[in-house]
Design an enzyme around this catalytic site. Structure first.
Site, PDB file in Angstrom:
ATOM      1  N   GLY A  11       0.845  -1.180   0.000  1.00 32.30           N
ATOM      2  CA  GLY A  11       0.000   0.000   0.000  1.00 32.30           C
ATOM      3  C   GLY A  11       0.885   1.236   0.000  1.00 32.30           C
ATOM      4  O   GLY A  11       2.084   1.169  -0.310  1.00 32.30           O
ATOM      5  N   ALA A  13       2.116   2.873   2.470  1.00 26.81           N
ATOM      6  CA  ALA A  13       3.211   2.791   3.442  1.00 26.81           C
ATOM      7  C   ALA A  13       4.374   1.983   2.894  1.00 26.81           C
ATOM      8  O   ALA A  13       5.535   2.407   2.969  1.00 26.81           O
ATOM      9  CB  ALA A  13       2.696   2.184   4.752  1.00 26.81           C
ATOM     10  N   ALA A  43      -9.105   5.079   0.006  1.00 31.89           N
ATOM     11  CA  ALA A  43      -9.059   6.274   0.864  1.00 31.89           C
ATOM     12  C   ALA A  43      -9.654   7.460   0.116  1.00 31.89           C
ATOM     13  O   ALA A  43      -9.112   7.909  -0.892  1.00 31.89           O
ATOM     14  CB  ALA A  43      -7.616   6.568   1.278  1.00 31.89           C
ATOM     15  N   GLY A  45     -10.938  10.532   1.772  1.00 37.02           N
ATOM     16  CA  GLY A  45     -10.867  11.845   2.403  1.00 37.02           C
ATOM     17  C   GLY A  45      -9.735  12.726   1.917  1.00 37.02           C
ATOM     18  O   GLY A  45      -9.911  13.901   1.669  1.00 37.02           O
ATOM     19  N   GLY A  46      -8.555  12.160   1.786  1.00 34.33           N
ATOM     20  CA  GLY A  46      -7.414  12.947   1.348  1.00 34.33           C
ATOM     21  C   GLY A  46      -6.277  12.882   2.344  1.00 34.33           C
ATOM     22  O   GLY A  46      -6.159  11.938   3.133  1.00 34.33           O
ATOM     23  N   GLU A 111     -12.388  18.755   7.443  1.00 32.59           N
ATOM     24  CA  GLU A 111     -12.954  17.532   7.998  1.00 32.59           C
ATOM     25  C   GLU A 111     -13.029  17.652   9.512  1.00 32.59           C
ATOM     26  O   GLU A 111     -12.538  18.625  10.096  1.00 32.59           O
ATOM     27  CB  GLU A 111     -12.153  16.299   7.565  1.00 32.59           C
ATOM     28  N   HIS A 229     -15.928   4.565  11.320  1.00 36.92           N
ATOM     29  CA  HIS A 229     -16.348   5.712  10.520  1.00 36.92           C
ATOM     30  C   HIS A 229     -17.853   5.857  10.662  1.00 36.92           C
ATOM     31  O   HIS A 229     -18.593   4.877  10.517  1.00 36.92           O
ATOM     32  CB  HIS A 229     -15.965   5.533   9.057  1.00 36.92           C
ATOM     33  N   ARG A 275     -14.758  11.960  15.398  1.00 35.55           N
ATOM     34  CA  ARG A 275     -15.386  10.793  14.786  1.00 35.55           C
ATOM     35  C   ARG A 275     -16.041   9.850  15.787  1.00 35.55           C
ATOM     36  O   ARG A 275     -17.096   9.273  15.505  1.00 35.55           O
ATOM     37  CB  ARG A 275     -14.354  10.010  13.962  1.00 35.55           C
ATOM     38  N   HIS A 334     -13.263   1.049  10.561  1.00 34.77           N
ATOM     39  CA  HIS A 334     -12.596   1.812   9.509  1.00 34.77           C
ATOM     40  C   HIS A 334     -11.078   1.847   9.649  1.00 34.77           C
ATOM     41  O   HIS A 334     -10.360   1.688   8.669  1.00 34.77           O
ATOM     42  CB  HIS A 334     -13.141   3.236   9.532  1.00 34.77           C
ATOM     43  N   ARG A 369      -8.175   8.950  15.992  1.00 40.15           N
ATOM     44  CA  ARG A 369      -7.397   9.524  14.890  1.00 40.15           C
ATOM     45  C   ARG A 369      -8.059  10.774  14.321  1.00 40.15           C
ATOM     46  O   ARG A 369      -9.252  10.792  14.041  1.00 40.15           O
ATOM     47  CB  ARG A 369      -7.240   8.489  13.776  1.00 40.15           C
ATOM     48  N   LEU A 375      -2.902   8.710   5.823  1.00 41.50           N
ATOM     49  CA  LEU A 375      -1.994   8.704   4.679  1.00 41.50           C
ATOM     50  C   LEU A 375      -0.728   9.492   4.997  1.00 41.50           C
ATOM     51  O   LEU A 375       0.382   9.100   4.611  1.00 41.50           O
ATOM     52  CB  LEU A 375      -2.685   9.295   3.449  1.00 41.50           C
TER      53      LEU A 375
END
Length: 512
Positions: A11, A13, A43, A45-46, A111, A229, A275, A334, A369, A375
């Protein structure tokens, strides 16, 4: 196979760490074809970074600390926030095309729990896919990287001194087990949402890397902190499609089936509350019979197909038009905020083993988080691992081997029937709301399942990780961030970390 550095997982990472290791030779192994089956392309959201004119890394740091409910490591958060702008610049150099306005400036979204617009997006809700596309292209052409696909890691190799020396793998194409020896091993194995019946993760994401590290003797920190989420699309799919938080950042609101907004009754920040609070509020509305829906009709409306193409496609597949209709939502597993404990450079408590991305506990997420920090964490701390290993002297461990029971088990994934039983039990007893009785029942089931005649190598690892989460949740007799105990609803005055070693969990080696 022999390699100085072995990276498990491809991925963001794993790929980014490998790219930053240049010119040091590195081997990446992945269970599926590159870019397939992992969570990064999903992913939406960004990536959070203080690149706006009215933003600073200090403000990003402050938001990260605030969201983590007292358990964020300040030094780790400082490293993360400072690394944001540089991470964005490096991704631009690699060819990631972030969204820009008519003046050429990067578009920045808001967000939950961020005090500024600081989320950089790509094609609306396709940031993960855009980043992966660029990283895959770079990795494919990098002379120092060897990529081996369709290789399923079953466990880590350990020498007599307890040093990790690579991995025991199953070569899907050859149908054979092999030992992949390495001087240094980097785990980038991702998350564990697939342990739950409702998740936004690919269902094979069952936390195997956490189990590998625990069996190798690595310290596991805060495994009980699983982030749910709040707005997965509740349309009966497994996994559940995500309705990105960026929708609420652009003005979409959570409403009940009567169209009445409800988040202001739960938190002063309403739809952009942290969240964990939004997820429990959505759960409460559903259990009260009022239902939960995301209303983007006024805020986004006709712009929806271009602004959020991934969410729009998921809605269309379910015969929902989010431009004119409400979207049914529910919480879903999530992101794992705990993981394999590392230092600030990604090194675990076991020699020869490093961890990066969701499998790692670097200290930046704490109990909750901050949106779109994931990311960024993979990129910032992947670069730090590369800085440590790029020019270091690496020795190959001698006589490293895998745990004996691995050779007796089928290399296949978990059997579907037993895995669904585990997923349902995790959702019932170890999801948004937990208590002692339910966690004890869950642990009893896990212990029984360890004796299953259908046991496979993959199922063994899933059970180990499920037990780590349940044991952490049982030990944390308080409610904090993503962890809520109905029998201990208050937060302790003094924040503390849960640290678990495999020897603290298992009474005998059969379960370890």
């Amino acid at each position: 196979m022999h390699s100085d550095i072995l990276i498990i997982g491809a991925g963001v990472a794993g790929l980014y760490t490998a790219l930053k290791l240049a010119p040091r030779p590195v081997t990446i192994v992945t269970a599926r074809p590159l870019g397939k089956g992992g969570a990064t392309p999903w992913a939406q959201g960004g990536l959070a970074a203080a690149v706006g004119e009215n933003d600073t890394p200090n403000l990003h740091f402050s938001d990260t600390m605030q969201a983590g409910a007292g358990l964020v490591d300040p030094e780790a958060a400082h490293i993360l926030a400072l690394g944001g702008p540089e991470a964005v610049e490096d991704l631009l150099r690699l060819g990631v095309e972030f969204d820009r306005d008519e003046n050429g400036k990067m578009k920045l979204g808001r967000e939950a729990a961020h005090c500024r617009d600081r989320i950089v997006h790509a094609t609306g809700d396709q940031a993960g896919a855009a980043i992966m596309t660029a990283l895959i292209k770079a990795a494919r052409t990098a002379e120092h990287i060897t990529i081996i696909e369709r290789i399923v890691v079953e466990d880590l190799l350990i020498d007599d001194d307890g040093v990790v020396g690579g991995a025991l793998v199953y070569d899907v194409a050859a149908g054979e087990r092999e030992a992949y020896e390495a001087g240094e091993t980097v785990m980038a194995t991702g998350g564990l949402g697939g342990l739950y019946a409702v998740t936004t993760n690919p269902t094979p994401a069952q936390g195997h890397g956490l189990a590998f590290a625990a069996r190798a003797g690595a310290m596991i920190r805060d495994p009980e902190f699983v982030q749910f989420h709040p707005t997965a699309l509740d349309i009966g799919l497994d996994p559940a499609p995500l309705a990105t938080e960026a929708l609420r950042g652009d003005g979409a609101v959570l409403v009940n089936r009567d169209g009445k907004p409800f988040m202001s009754t739960y938190h002063r920040d309403a739809d952009l509350a942290p969240r964990d609070i939004v997820a429990r509020a959505v759960e409460a509305e559903i259990k009260a019979g009022r239902g939960a829906f995301l209303d983007a009709r006024d805020a986004i409306g006709v712009k929806f197909p271009d602004a959020f193409p991934t969410v729009f496609a998921s809605c269309q597949a379910a015969k929902i038009d989010p431009r004119t209709e409400l979207m049914p939502v529910a919480p879903a597993a999530h992101y794992h905020m705990g993981g394999v404990e590392t230092d600030l450079d990604g090194k675990t408590s076991v020699d020869g083993l490093w961890a990066v991305g969701e499998v790692a506990s670097t200290g930046v997420h704490g109990a909750n988080r901050l949106a779109s920090n994931s990311l960024l964490e993979a990129i910032v701390f992947g670069a730090r691992i590369a800085d440590q290993l790029r020019d270091s002297e690496i020795d190959m461990p001698e006589d490293a081997g895998a745990p004996g029971d691995r050779m007796e088990l089928s290399p296949r994934p978990a059997p579907a029937k037993e895995m669904m039983q585990l997923r349902k039990a995790m959702t019932e007893h170890c999801a948004l709301i937990r208590n002692h009785e339910g966690l004890a029942d869950l642990l009893d089931l896990i212990h029984e399942m360890h004796e299953s005649p259908a046991m496979t190598s993959g199922f063994k690892s899933a059970l180990v990780t499920a037990e780590l989460i349940a044991q952490g949740a049982l030990a944390r007799e308080e409610s904090r961030g993503g962890h809520f105990r109905s029998d201990f609803p208050n937060k302790d005055d003094e924040p503390f970390h849960t640290e678990i070693a495999a020897t603290q969990i298992y009474d005998d080696e059969d379960h370890a």
